[in-house]
Design an enzyme around this catalytic site. Structure first.
Site, PDB file in Angstrom:
ATOM      1  N   ARG A  21       3.611   8.232   5.138  1.00 15.26           N
ATOM      2  CA  ARG A  21       2.766   9.189   5.855  1.00 15.26           C
ATOM      3  C   ARG A  21       2.053   8.562   7.039  1.00 15.26           C
ATOM      4  O   ARG A  21       1.856   9.212   8.074  1.00 15.26           O
ATOM      5  CB  ARG A  21       1.735   9.774   4.874  1.00 15.26           C
ATOM      6  N   CYS A 146      -5.160   9.170  -4.977  1.00 12.28           N
ATOM      7  CA  CYS A 146      -4.147   8.145  -5.270  1.00 12.28           C
ATOM      8  C   CYS A 146      -4.190   7.795  -6.752  1.00 12.28           C
ATOM      9  O   CYS A 146      -3.168   7.791  -7.417  1.00 12.28           O
ATOM     10  CB  CYS A 146      -4.379   6.908  -4.413  1.00 12.28           C
ATOM     11  N   ASP A 169      -1.563   1.100  -2.652  1.00 12.60           N
ATOM     12  CA  ASP A 169      -1.592   0.042  -1.643  1.00 12.60           C
ATOM     13  C   ASP A 169      -1.942  -1.246  -2.394  1.00 12.60           C
ATOM     14  O   ASP A 169      -3.092  -1.505  -2.709  1.00 12.60           O
ATOM     15  CB  ASP A 169      -2.652   0.394  -0.592  1.00 12.60           C
TER      16      ASP A 169
END
Length: 264
Positions: A21, A146, A169
């Site tokens: 994204r 997330c 991440d």
């Protein structure tokens, strides 16, 4: 933490290169799990210095049910600034879903209060779950959750927690997520008079950003240090009454901090 470094090695060796994204690009694996025995130390990454102050304040902010970054900024925490609008608002992100999930009838469900009550009254329940993934409100959120949902599990007088993280991440975010949910598990265990079990982390799209590769290599060159100790100094009346000064981290001797850009 060896488990964290092993994940990095696994992504580098077995991952696939993907677009994302943010337009940055990632090396990614799908489906990975790590387990941390919370009775053996606090799972805070030591191969780079982690900002525990930000981790604690963010967790307290979630538990307050807040979705404006004012509290974070007052406490010199800037980790959500990139996503906030001009008024500091983020939309109905984690705090809103944890504390006031809207129902069709116009009521709101305090999932945190509910799950703690359930742990106390029905410790063997398989429904000890808190979810931030509200499909009906995703388009109102500055960033979709997330760390999407977590489940508690009670056995032999010990409390364990498993988090499902749909997107991770690994270099920047994951050390925060592990420490945050480990601390939350400690707080809930204290409130429910339970000993500490495991924190289990499960990742969906688990990735290293392409502009974090040099930092990852540096981190992998460092030797992990012994786990530190996290102590909760006070037992407040409820999960919502903890303050920053209630937490004491000791024996944390990390390697120096490693800077890396945030993909927005």
């Amino acid at each position: 933490m060896k488990q964290y470094l092993d994940l990095m090695k696994h992504i580098l060796a077995e991952g696939v290169d993907k677009s994302d994204r943010t337009g940055t690009g990632t090396r990614s694996v799908f489906g990975y799990q790590m387990r941390f025995d919370l009775s053996k130390g606090f799972p805070l990454v030591s191969t780079k210095k982690c900002h525990m102050r930000s981790i604690i304040h963010e967790l307290l902010w979630f538990l307050k049910g807040e979705t404006n970054v004012a509290y974070l900024r007052e406490n010199k925490v800037s980790i959500w600034d990139e996503w906030a609008d001009d008024n500091g608002d983020l939309g109905p992100v984690y705090g809103a879903q944890w504390r006031s999930w809207p129902t069709q009838s116009g009521d709101a469900i305090d999932q945190i209060s509910q799950v703690i009550a359930q742990i106390k009254s029905q410790p063997d329940s398989r429904r000890l779950i808190v979810s931030a993934w509200n499909v009906g409100e995703l388009d109102k959120m500055a960033l979709a959750p997330c760390h999407a949902f977590f489940q508690f599990y009670v056995a032999d007088g010990k409390l364990s927690c498993q988090l499902y993280q749909r997107s991770c991440d690994v270099f920047l975010g994951l050390p925060f997520n592990i420490a945050s949910y480990a601390l939350l598990t400690m707080m809930v265990a204290q409130q429910c008079d339970l000993a500490l079990g495991d924190f289990v982390w499960t990742g969906g799209d688990t990735h290293l950003y392409s502009n974090h590769m040099e930092q990852t290599a540096l981190q992998l060159s460092r030797e992990p240090m012994p786990l530190p100790t996290m102590t909760i100094l006070r037992r407040p009346e409820s999960i919502f009454d903890y303050q920053f000064d209630d937490f004491e981290l000791t024996n944390y001797a990390p390697h120096p901090h490693i800077k890396a850009p945030v993909a927005v």
